[in-house]
Scaffold this motif. Structure first.
Motif, PDB file in Angstrom:
ATOM      1  N   THR A 249     -37.635   9.015 -23.716  1.00  0.00           N
ATOM      2  CA  THR A 249     -37.946   8.971 -25.285  1.00  0.00           C
ATOM      3  C   THR A 249     -39.048  10.051 -25.141  1.00  0.00           C
ATOM      4  O   THR A 249     -40.413   9.754 -24.643  1.00  0.00           O
ATOM      5  N   VAL A 250     -39.055  10.888 -25.786  1.00  0.00           N
ATOM      6  CA  VAL A 250     -40.252  11.940 -26.151  1.00  0.00           C
ATOM      7  C   VAL A 250     -40.133  12.089 -27.962  1.00  0.00           C
ATOM      8  O   VAL A 250     -39.651  12.492 -28.514  1.00  0.00           O
ATOM      9  N   GLY A 251     -41.604  11.026 -28.376  1.00  0.00           N
ATOM     10  CA  GLY A 251     -41.801  11.472 -29.799  1.00  0.00           C
ATOM     11  C   GLY A 251     -40.630  10.416 -30.126  1.00  0.00           C
ATOM     12  O   GLY A 251     -40.374   9.355 -29.844  1.00  0.00           O
ATOM     13  N   GLU A 252     -39.332  11.201 -30.689  1.00  0.00           N
ATOM     14  CA  GLU A 252     -38.509  10.534 -31.665  1.00  0.00           C
ATOM     15  C   GLU A 252     -37.080  10.839 -31.321  1.00  0.00           C
ATOM     16  O   GLU A 252     -35.964   9.981 -32.120  1.00  0.00           O
ATOM     17  N   GLN A 253     -36.974  11.469 -30.343  1.00  0.00           N
ATOM     18  CA  GLN A 253     -36.290  12.409 -29.592  1.00  0.00           C
ATOM     19  C   GLN A 253     -35.657  11.543 -28.372  1.00  0.00           C
ATOM     20  O   GLN A 253     -36.302  10.440 -27.302  1.00  0.00           O
ATOM     21  N   VAL A 269     -55.431   6.032  -7.737  1.00  0.00           N
ATOM     22  CA  VAL A 269     -56.096   5.140  -8.809  1.00  0.00           C
ATOM     23  C   VAL A 269     -55.397   5.053 -10.159  1.00  0.00           C
ATOM     24  O   VAL A 269     -55.713   3.355 -10.467  1.00  0.00           O
ATOM     25  N   THR A 270     -53.957   4.833 -10.438  1.00  0.00           N
ATOM     26  CA  THR A 270     -52.983   4.291 -10.808  1.00  0.00           C
ATOM     27  C   THR A 270     -52.643   3.270 -10.514  1.00  0.00           C
ATOM     28  O   THR A 270     -51.310   2.465 -10.531  1.00  0.00           O
ATOM     29  N   ARG A 271     -52.016   3.707  -9.037  1.00  0.00           N
ATOM     30  CA  ARG A 271     -51.121   2.517  -7.583  1.00  0.00           C
ATOM     31  C   ARG A 271     -49.146   2.764  -8.315  1.00  0.00           C
ATOM     32  O   ARG A 271     -48.898   1.604  -8.006  1.00  0.00           O
ATOM     33  N   THR A 272     -49.635   3.882  -8.716  1.00  0.00           N
ATOM     34  CA  THR A 272     -47.877   4.186  -9.044  1.00  0.00           C
ATOM     35  C   THR A 272     -47.080   5.228  -8.274  1.00  0.00           C
ATOM     36  O   THR A 272     -48.370   6.362  -7.423  1.00  0.00           O
ATOM     37  N   VAL A 273     -46.192   5.612  -7.978  1.00  0.00           N
ATOM     38  CA  VAL A 273     -45.268   6.514  -7.208  1.00  0.00           C
ATOM     39  C   VAL A 273     -45.250   7.440  -8.853  1.00  0.00           C
ATOM     40  O   VAL A 273     -44.420   7.182  -9.776  1.00  0.00           O
ATOM     41  N   GLU A 274     -44.992   7.987  -8.394  1.00  0.00           N
ATOM     42  CA  GLU A 274     -44.666   9.890  -9.433  1.00  0.00           C
ATOM     43  C   GLU A 274     -42.869  10.108  -9.351  1.00  0.00           C
ATOM     44  O   GLU A 274     -42.641  10.316  -8.459  1.00  0.00           O
ATOM     45  N   LEU A 275     -42.265   9.984 -10.822  1.00  0.00           N
ATOM     46  CA  LEU A 275     -41.188  10.382 -10.848  1.00  0.00           C
ATOM     47  C   LEU A 275     -40.920  11.664 -10.994  1.00  0.00           C
ATOM     48  O   LEU A 275     -42.039  12.167 -12.157  1.00  0.00           O
ATOM     49  N   ARG A 276     -40.637  12.455 -10.880  1.00  0.00           N
ATOM     50  CA  ARG A 276     -40.215  13.732 -11.289  1.00  0.00           C
ATOM     51  C   ARG A 276     -38.639  14.125 -12.084  1.00  0.00           C
ATOM     52  O   ARG A 276     -37.438  13.874 -11.065  1.00  0.00           O
ATOM     53  N   MET A 277     -38.426  13.753 -13.243  1.00  0.00           N
ATOM     54  CA  MET A 277     -37.225  13.183 -13.859  1.00  0.00           C
ATOM     55  C   MET A 277     -36.931  14.854 -14.944  1.00  0.00           C
ATOM     56  O   MET A 277     -37.854  15.813 -15.305  1.00  0.00           O
ATOM     57  N   SER A 278     -35.965  15.539 -14.789  1.00  0.00           N
ATOM     58  CA  SER A 278     -34.696  16.598 -15.460  1.00  0.00           C
ATOM     59  C   SER A 278     -35.259  16.316 -16.574  1.00  0.00           C
ATOM     60  O   SER A 278     -33.815  15.162 -16.695  1.00  0.00           O
ATOM     61  N   LEU A 279     -35.120  17.252 -17.516  1.00  0.00           N
ATOM     62  CA  LEU A 279     -34.877  17.027 -19.225  1.00  0.00           C
ATOM     63  C   LEU A 279     -33.646  17.193 -19.363  1.00  0.00           C
ATOM     64  O   LEU A 279     -33.111  18.466 -18.781  1.00  0.00           O
ATOM     65  N   PRO A 280     -32.633  17.728 -20.322  1.00  0.00           N
ATOM     66  CA  PRO A 280     -31.445  18.627 -20.749  1.00  0.00           C
ATOM     67  C   PRO A 280     -32.155  19.841 -21.112  1.00  0.00           C
ATOM     68  O   PRO A 280     -33.282  20.159 -21.537  1.00  0.00           O
ATOM     69  N   LEU A 281     -31.551  21.313 -20.741  1.00  0.00           N
ATOM     70  CA  LEU A 281     -32.440  22.512 -20.658  1.00  0.00           C
ATOM     71  C   LEU A 281     -32.279  23.037 -22.548  1.00  0.00           C
ATOM     72  O   LEU A 281     -33.186  23.742 -22.571  1.00  0.00           O
ATOM     73  N   ASP A 282     -31.824  22.071 -22.986  1.00  0.00           N
ATOM     74  CA  ASP A 282     -31.920  22.341 -25.088  1.00  0.00           C
ATOM     75  C   ASP A 282     -33.070  21.950 -25.189  1.00  0.00           C
ATOM     76  O   ASP A 282     -32.740  21.613 -26.313  1.00  0.00           O
ATOM     77  N   ALA A 283     -33.582  20.762 -24.598  1.00  0.00           N
ATOM     78  CA  ALA A 283     -34.253  19.751 -24.931  1.00  0.00           C
ATOM     79  C   ALA A 283     -35.766  20.664 -25.731  1.00  0.00           C
ATOM     80  O   ALA A 283     -36.649  21.814 -24.950  1.00  0.00           O
ATOM     81  N   ARG A 284     -35.503  20.182 -26.748  1.00  0.00           N
ATOM     82  CA  ARG A 284     -36.720  21.161 -27.884  1.00  0.00           C
ATOM     83  C   ARG A 284     -38.000  19.997 -27.701  1.00  0.00           C
ATOM     84  O   ARG A 284     -38.168  19.306 -28.545  1.00  0.00           O
ATOM     85  N   VAL A 285     -38.849  20.195 -26.066  1.00  0.00           N
ATOM     86  CA  VAL A 285     -40.028  19.318 -26.027  1.00  0.00           C
ATOM     87  C   VAL A 285     -41.067  19.985 -26.264  1.00  0.00           C
ATOM     88  O   VAL A 285     -40.690  21.282 -25.993  1.00  0.00           O
ATOM     89  N   PHE A 286     -42.505  19.694 -26.334  1.00  0.00           N
ATOM     90  CA  PHE A 286     -43.954  20.575 -25.775  1.00  0.00           C
ATOM     91  C   PHE A 286     -44.084  20.658 -24.307  1.00  0.00           C
ATOM     92  O   PHE A 286     -44.334  19.017 -24.261  1.00  0.00           O
ATOM     93  N   ASN A 287     -44.933  21.139 -24.062  1.00  0.00           N
ATOM     94  CA  ASN A 287     -45.881  20.923 -22.510  1.00  0.00           C
ATOM     95  C   ASN A 287     -46.596  19.633 -23.545  1.00  0.00           C
ATOM     96  O   ASN A 287     -48.290  20.146 -24.228  1.00  0.00           O
ATOM     97  N   GLY A 288     -46.911  18.829 -22.221  1.00  0.00           N
ATOM     98  CA  GLY A 288     -48.132  17.706 -22.047  1.00  0.00           C
ATOM     99  C   GLY A 288     -47.292  16.697 -23.494  1.00  0.00           C
ATOM    100  O   GLY A 288     -48.725  15.343 -23.405  1.00  0.00           O
ATOM    101  N   GLU A 289     -46.256  16.652 -23.664  1.00  0.00           N
ATOM    102  CA  GLU A 289     -45.908  15.385 -24.231  1.00  0.00           C
ATOM    103  C   GLU A 289     -45.756  14.018 -24.037  1.00  0.00           C
ATOM    104  O   GLU A 289     -45.577  14.151 -22.503  1.00  0.00           O
ATOM    105  N   LEU A 290     -46.065  13.055 -24.371  1.00  0.00           N
ATOM    106  CA  LEU A 290     -45.926  11.639 -24.116  1.00  0.00           C
ATOM    107  C   LEU A 290     -44.161  10.892 -23.739  1.00  0.00           C
ATOM    108  O   LEU A 290     -43.676  11.900 -24.243  1.00  0.00           O
ATOM    109  N   ALA A 291     -43.889  10.979 -22.519  1.00  0.00           N
ATOM    110  CA  ALA A 291     -42.753   9.882 -22.016  1.00  0.00           C
ATOM    111  C   ALA A 291     -42.635   9.203 -21.930  1.00  0.00           C
ATOM    112  O   ALA A 291     -43.409   8.356 -21.454  1.00  0.00           O
ATOM    113  N   TYR A 292     -41.702   8.377 -22.544  1.00  0.00           N
ATOM    114  CA  TYR A 292     -41.188   7.058 -22.268  1.00  0.00           C
ATOM    115  C   TYR A 292     -39.964   6.682 -21.422  1.00  0.00           C
ATOM    116  O   TYR A 292     -38.995   7.164 -22.050  1.00  0.00           O
ATOM    117  N   LEU A 293     -40.639   6.256 -20.412  1.00  0.00           N
ATOM    118  CA  LEU A 293     -39.286   5.640 -19.720  1.00  0.00           C
ATOM    119  C   LEU A 293     -38.612   3.969 -19.833  1.00  0.00           C
ATOM    120  O   LEU A 293     -39.914   3.125 -20.120  1.00  0.00           O
TER     121      LEU A 293
END
Length: 383
Positions: A249-253, A269-293
């Motif tokens: 989820t990014v914003g309301e999308q 610091v966070t004691r977490t493992v980072e995931l790199r996830m690809s979004l659809p190529l036409d996703a209208r998102v902005f750099n730095g927006e919060l994403a919720y998995l």
């Protein structure tokens, strides 16, 4: 006795008797009224009916497992976010793009002043021309010396000197060609071009300013290649694999994002493992927006779902619910200890001294005490 005095006595006696009769009548009426009130008060409890509190209930249904939902937070970043800089210092002579522009790969964005480089290139070109002339003369001299050497008119020493001069001129030519190539390369690097199609998010310098070597002039955010970087606990990372698709989820999308990479180390610091996830190529998102998995895992543990409003705190940190106990003389509430395994915003999944089919009070527990007789109404179905 005087006739007037006798009449006065008779009048006084009559008045006193009338007053006594009136007082007696009033006393009699008051006693009759009190007696009537007493009989009415004594009869009231016998005629009044006891009103039982009404409670909403639900039927418990045992299920073998529950779905544990967790949400992890990260940020959206473009596949490439680049601070674009010149590889050499110089004065900014031209700007052909600005903040917010969309640029294509290879498009010219800025240009440095190249006056000195152009003068250097002309100087090298002239030196090359002179070298070519000297080299041609040296070659002709060598040819004549070799002919004369055959007839012994030129000594071996003289011939070697002519050959050495010709080779020195050839080496000088190579140095001049290398200098010319370096100058042309600096001229080429005085022009800043977009390495990929992107949005220009920031411009750092203005026309006429001297730009230090390596200092970013523009910040470019690649378009059409959005990524999300999410930190998850180690135990969750072990359950995931590259290629897994999960809701993001990014914003309301809401997007179906695919895991492209799982980091091999834990963030200190966070004691977490980072995931790199690809979004659809036409996703209208902005750099730095919060994403919720949204991550969901099924856990096998028999239990019961109840609304959060059916819970109340008990002694020693325990949680309780009220169960409706049916008896011959009515229905009574009974307090039971339970253990909460999982909660969401509206429901709780719990275990305890419960059985499927029992009815529990769904809300309004602050009005009840254990052992109180109630009137169960408006049953609601457990989900």
């Amino acid at each position: 006795m005087d006739i007037k005095f006798s009449a006065f006595l008779r009048t006084s006696y009559s008045s006193n008797r009338c007053r006594r009769n009136s007082a007696g009548a009033a006393l009699l009426l008051a006693m009759m009224s009190l007696a009537g009130c007493g009989e009415q008060t004594a009869a009231t409890p016998a005629r009044a009916a006891i009103t039982l509190p009404s409670v909403n209930t639900l039927e418990l249904k045992q299920v073998p497992a529950y779905e544990h939902a967790q949400t992890f937070t990260g940020t959206v970043r473009a596949g490439n976010t680049t601070g674009l800089a010149f590889e050499l210092a110089g004065k900014l002579d031209a700007l052909t793009a600005d903040t917010g522009d969309r640029v294509r790969k290879g498009q010219v964005l800025a240009q440095l002043d190249t006056s000195l480089l152009q003068a250097e290139l002309k100087e090298i070109t002239a030196a090359l021309a002179q070298n070519e002339s000297d080299l041609a003369l040296a070659q002709r001299t060598l040819n004549r010396s070799e002919e004369l050497s055959k007839e012994s008119y030129v000594s071996a020493q003289q011939l070697d000197e002519v050959k050495g001069q010709q080779q020195s001129l050839q080496a000088a030519r190579q140095r001049l060609l290398a200098s010319k190539s370096a100058t042309e390369l600096r001229l080429q690097k005085s022009t800043l071009v977009a390495p990929f199609s992107a949005a220009l998010s920031k411009r750092q310098y203005n026309l006429g300013e001297v730009v230090p070597q390596g200092s970013p002039v523009f910040t470019l955010v690649e378009e059409g290649n959005p990524k999300a970087y999410i930190g998850v606990p180690v135990d969750v990372a072990r359950e995931l694999n590259n290629g897994d698709t999960m809701p993001l989820t990014v914003g309301e999308q809401i997007f179906n994002a695919t895991i492209e990479g799982i980091s091999a180390e834990v963030n200190p610091v966070t004691r977490t493992v980072e995931l790199r996830m690809s979004l659809p190529l036409d996703a209208r998102v902005f750099n730095g927006e919060l994403a919720y998995l949204d991550y969901r895992k099924t856990i096998a543990a028999p239990g019961f779902w109840v609304p959060v409003s059916a819970l109340t705190d008990g002694v020693r940190g325990r949680w309780n619910i009220y169960v409706v106990d049916s008896r011959q003389d009515g229905k009574f509430v009974e307090r039971r200890d339970v253990e909460i395994l999982y909660t969401d915003k509206q429901r709780a999944y719990l275990q305890g001294a419960l059985s499927g089919g029992e009815r529990v009070v769904a809300n309004g527990l602050h009005k009840l005490v254990s052992g109180q007789q109630v009137n169960p109404v408006s049953p609601v179905a457990a989900r």
